[in-house]
Design a protein around this motif. Structure first.
Motif, PDB file in Angstrom:
ATOM      1  N   MET A 113       0.816  -1.188   0.000  1.00 59.22           N
ATOM      2  CA  MET A 113       0.000   0.000   0.000  1.00 59.22           C
ATOM      3  C   MET A 113       0.875   1.274   0.000  1.00 59.22           C
ATOM      4  O   MET A 113       0.545   2.233  -0.658  1.00 59.22           O
ATOM      5  CB  MET A 113      -0.929  -0.002   1.219  1.00 59.22           C
ATOM      6  CG  MET A 113      -1.805   1.204   1.311  1.00 59.22           C
ATOM      7  SD  MET A 113      -2.757   1.220   2.821  1.00 59.22           S
ATOM      8  CE  MET A 113      -4.370   0.918   2.152  1.00 59.22           C
ATOM      9  N   ILE A 114       1.997   1.258   0.718  1.00 62.62           N
ATOM     10  CA  ILE A 114       2.868   2.432   0.751  1.00 62.62           C
ATOM     11  C   ILE A 114       3.968   2.347  -0.295  1.00 62.62           C
ATOM     12  O   ILE A 114       4.808   3.231  -0.373  1.00 62.62           O
ATOM     13  CB  ILE A 114       3.475   2.645   2.158  1.00 62.62           C
ATOM     14  CG1 ILE A 114       4.339   1.467   2.577  1.00 62.62           C
ATOM     15  CG2 ILE A 114       2.408   2.937   3.167  1.00 62.62           C
ATOM     16  CD1 ILE A 114       5.093   1.699   3.872  1.00 62.62           C
ATOM     17  N   LYS A 115       3.956   1.269  -1.062  1.00 59.88           N
ATOM     18  CA  LYS A 115       4.897   1.064  -2.177  1.00 59.88           C
ATOM     19  C   LYS A 115       6.353   1.121  -1.738  1.00 59.88           C
ATOM     20  O   LYS A 115       7.193   1.729  -2.396  1.00 59.88           O
ATOM     21  CB  LYS A 115       4.611   2.074  -3.286  1.00 59.88           C
ATOM     22  CG  LYS A 115       3.237   1.913  -3.900  1.00 59.88           C
ATOM     23  CD  LYS A 115       3.000   2.933  -4.978  1.00 59.88           C
ATOM     24  CE  LYS A 115       1.721   2.679  -5.693  1.00 59.88           C
ATOM     25  NZ  LYS A 115       0.544   3.168  -5.145  1.00 59.88           N
ATOM     26  N   LEU A 116       6.657   0.495  -0.622  1.00 67.44           N
ATOM     27  CA  LEU A 116       8.025   0.409  -0.121  1.00 67.44           C
ATOM     28  C   LEU A 116       8.686  -0.811  -0.756  1.00 67.44           C
ATOM     29  O   LEU A 116       8.245  -1.937  -0.558  1.00 67.44           O
ATOM     30  CB  LEU A 116       8.022   0.286   1.407  1.00 67.44           C
ATOM     31  CG  LEU A 116       9.371   0.212   2.100  1.00 67.44           C
ATOM     32  CD1 LEU A 116      10.147   1.504   1.875  1.00 67.44           C
ATOM     33  CD2 LEU A 116       9.181  -0.027   3.583  1.00 67.44           C
ATOM     34  N   GLN A 117       9.731  -0.592  -1.531  1.00 66.59           N
ATOM     35  CA  GLN A 117      10.391  -1.684  -2.231  1.00 66.59           C
ATOM     36  C   GLN A 117      11.455  -2.361  -1.370  1.00 66.59           C
ATOM     37  O   GLN A 117      11.602  -3.575  -1.396  1.00 66.59           O
ATOM     38  CB  GLN A 117      11.020  -1.169  -3.525  1.00 66.59           C
ATOM     39  CG  GLN A 117       9.995  -0.664  -4.513  1.00 66.59           C
ATOM     40  CD  GLN A 117      10.640   0.065  -5.675  1.00 66.59           C
ATOM     41  OE1 GLN A 117      11.849   0.269  -5.715  1.00 66.59           O
ATOM     42  NE2 GLN A 117       9.825   0.477  -6.633  1.00 66.59           N
ATOM     43  N   ASN A 118      12.210  -1.596  -0.596  1.00 68.59           N
ATOM     44  CA  ASN A 118      13.267  -2.139   0.267  1.00 68.59           C
ATOM     45  C   ASN A 118      12.733  -2.256   1.696  1.00 68.59           C
ATOM     46  O   ASN A 118      13.013  -1.407   2.534  1.00 68.59           O
ATOM     47  CB  ASN A 118      14.496  -1.225   0.236  1.00 68.59           C
ATOM     48  CG  ASN A 118      15.113  -1.170  -1.134  1.00 68.59           C
ATOM     49  OD1 ASN A 118      15.693  -2.143  -1.576  1.00 68.59           O
ATOM     50  ND2 ASN A 118      14.975  -0.049  -1.819  1.00 68.59           N
ATOM     51  N   TYR A 119      11.981  -3.301   1.950  1.00 67.86           N
ATOM     52  CA  TYR A 119      11.285  -3.431   3.231  1.00 67.86           C
ATOM     53  C   TYR A 119      11.910  -4.459   4.176  1.00 67.86           C
ATOM     54  O   TYR A 119      11.386  -4.704   5.253  1.00 67.86           O
ATOM     55  CB  TYR A 119       9.825  -3.806   3.001  1.00 67.86           C
ATOM     56  CG  TYR A 119       9.642  -5.053   2.179  1.00 67.86           C
ATOM     57  CD1 TYR A 119       9.694  -6.309   2.758  1.00 67.86           C
ATOM     58  CD2 TYR A 119       9.427  -4.974   0.805  1.00 67.86           C
ATOM     59  CE1 TYR A 119       9.539  -7.456   2.003  1.00 67.86           C
ATOM     60  CE2 TYR A 119       9.277  -6.111   0.041  1.00 67.86           C
ATOM     61  CZ  TYR A 119       9.328  -7.341   0.648  1.00 67.86           C
ATOM     62  OH  TYR A 119       9.181  -8.468  -0.113  1.00 67.86           O
ATOM     63  N   SER A 120      13.041  -5.033   3.816  1.00 71.46           N
ATOM     64  CA  SER A 120      13.581  -6.160   4.587  1.00 71.46           C
ATOM     65  C   SER A 120      13.943  -5.802   6.029  1.00 71.46           C
ATOM     66  O   SER A 120      13.902  -6.667   6.901  1.00 71.46           O
ATOM     67  CB  SER A 120      14.795  -6.762   3.881  1.00 71.46           C
ATOM     68  OG  SER A 120      15.827  -5.815   3.798  1.00 71.46           O
ATOM     69  N   THR A 121      14.290  -4.548   6.325  1.00 67.16           N
ATOM     70  CA  THR A 121      14.643  -4.183   7.703  1.00 67.16           C
ATOM     71  C   THR A 121      13.470  -3.562   8.453  1.00 67.16           C
ATOM     72  O   THR A 121      13.623  -3.148   9.597  1.00 67.16           O
ATOM     73  CB  THR A 121      15.832  -3.200   7.728  1.00 67.16           C
ATOM     74  OG1 THR A 121      15.483  -2.035   6.987  1.00 67.16           O
ATOM     75  CG2 THR A 121      17.079  -3.843   7.157  1.00 67.16           C
TER      76      THR A 121
END
Length: 145
Positions: A1-9
């Motif tokens: 929904m927030i279009k966060l691509q680098n979400y691993s952390t």
């Protein structure tokens, strides 16, 4: 929904906060300010289960509030190479909050410089000669440490 691509952390935390005076008094014997309690949610829990467990717990009856919080679980050196605007913004907001709450040790001179930079970034030249506005900005941007 927030279009966060680098979400691993990033991950979800349950954030518990005392709302009533009774909860604040029962949670701390010293005169230190009461801070939020952040509990990492593991991958095997459903959000609805976490909220239901809290509603039925003793803490809920003693005046505590529970909410979900999406934040970084760790800051890494490799994060500096990520230029994704949403990632940078979320990381900045969290680091700023943690800094202002006194979670990062800092010497007096660095705290003054950080305060001045925050004021400059947010208000640029709009403060002018307004002493009261200047004092409220200093209180807002100085670390709690």
């Amino acid at each position: 929904m927030i279009k966060l691509q680098n979400y691993s952390t990033f991950t979800l935390f349950e954030c518990r906060r005392p709302l009533s005076k009774a909860a604040q008094n029962s949670s701390s014997i010293t005169n230190e300010p009461v801070t939020d309690e952040h509990l990492l949610l593991d991958d095997n829990k459903y959000i609805a289960d976490v909220l239901c467990e809290f509603r039925n717990s003793k803490m809920a009856k003693e005046g505590w509030q529970s909410r979900l919080l999406f934040k970084k679980r760790m800051f890494r050196e490799t994060d500096e190479s990520i230029t994704e605007p949403q990632f940078v913004n979320l990381s900045y907001v969290q680091a700023q909050h943690d800094y202002l709450m006194g979670n990062y040790p800092v010497v007096r001179e660095d705290a003054a410089q950080m305060c001045a930079l925050q004021m400059q970034a947010e208000f640029a030249s709009s403060l002018g000669d307004d002493e009261e506005g200047l004092l409220s900005c200093i209180e807002r941007f100085i670390t709690k440490q």
